[in-house]
Design a protein around this motif. Structure first.
Motif, PDB file in Angstrom:
ATOM      1  N   PHE A   1       0.765  -1.306   0.033  1.00 41.01           N
ATOM      2  CA  PHE A   1       0.082   0.113   0.144  1.00 41.01           C
ATOM      3  C   PHE A   1       0.967   1.204  -0.074  1.00 41.01           C
TER       4      PHE A   1
ATOM      5  N   TRP B   1      -7.118   1.091  -0.207  1.00 46.19           N
ATOM      6  CA  TRP B   1      -6.488  -0.366   0.080  1.00 46.19           C
ATOM      7  C   TRP B   1      -7.566  -1.398   0.976  1.00 46.19           C
TER       8      TRP B   1
ATOM      9  N   ALA C   1      -4.280   0.302  -7.601  1.00 37.39           N
ATOM     10  CA  ALA C   1      -4.399  -0.974  -6.354  1.00 37.39           C
ATOM     11  C   ALA C   1      -5.547  -2.282  -6.934  1.00 37.39           C
TER      12      ALA C   1
END
Length: 197
Positions: A120, A131, A181
């Motif tokens: 992260f 995240w 992500a």
């Protein structure tokens, strides 16, 4: 407050917004649900009770007071600033919780976050909620609100002069971090709940 049971732990620098959960995951037994909140909000007296009540009813979900419905076009995310407010209390991979009003993470999700490591730091350095949601979706945890409509508590006066909202929402940093992500799996799960696939 320490005399009443408050525990204060030192956190090493370098984790940014992820400080609210990452050091805890590294140092704790991960045997109780984890409640997250922001430090610039005044929460009502029944705030924790509400989170715990719904968590105990639905321990298989992330529970939050405030969520957005993720916007997508095919497998691409629409800009975060265009996502609409969640107006129901049903679970969905397409519901994106924000810690500003508080959320509670199931015990197995905490282990999943720990297993993901600290990548992260490069993928979502200023977006802990991105995240947390991404990892929840990959791990099979849908998000639901405590009640049908979003709830947002009171900001501490003077706390919003500068901050993450200006960077993440106003300057579009959320969009960059969301794109970085998410994986094929998480995109597919969100789209399936969003479009009924």
């Amino acid at each position: 407050m320490q005399h009443r049971g408050l525990e204060i732990r030192y956190c090493p620098p370098g984790f940014g917004v992820h400080t609210k959960y990452w050091p805890y995951l590294l140092e704790s037994a991960l045997d109780v649900p984890l409640v997250l909140s922001d430090d610039d909000i005044v929460y009502p007296a029944t705030w924790l009770e509400g989170l715990m009540r719904v968590h105990l009813q639905h321990p298989e979900h992330v529970v939050a007071y405030r969520a957005h419905v993720i916007g997508m076009s095919d497998d691409s995310f629409l800009p975060y600033a265009t996502w609409r407010s969640c107006d129901d209390d049903e679970p969905s991979f397409a519901h994106f919780a924000t810690s500003v009003s508080g959320q509670i993470l199931p015990i197995p999700l905490q282990q999943a976050l720990l297993d993901q490591g600290d990548v992260f730091r490069s993928l979502t350095p200023s977006a802990d909620d991105v995240w947390l949601h991404r990892t929840a979706v990959i791990s099979g945890y849908r998000t639901r609100q405590v009640a049908a409509g979003q709830q947002h508590w009171w900001f501490i006066p003077g706390s919003q002069v500068s901050g993450l909202n200006a960077l993440n929402v106003g300057s579009g940093a959320n969009d960059v971090q969301i794109a970085a992500a998410h994986t094929t799996l998480s995109r597919e799960r969100i789209a399936a709940d969003l479009f009924g696939g």
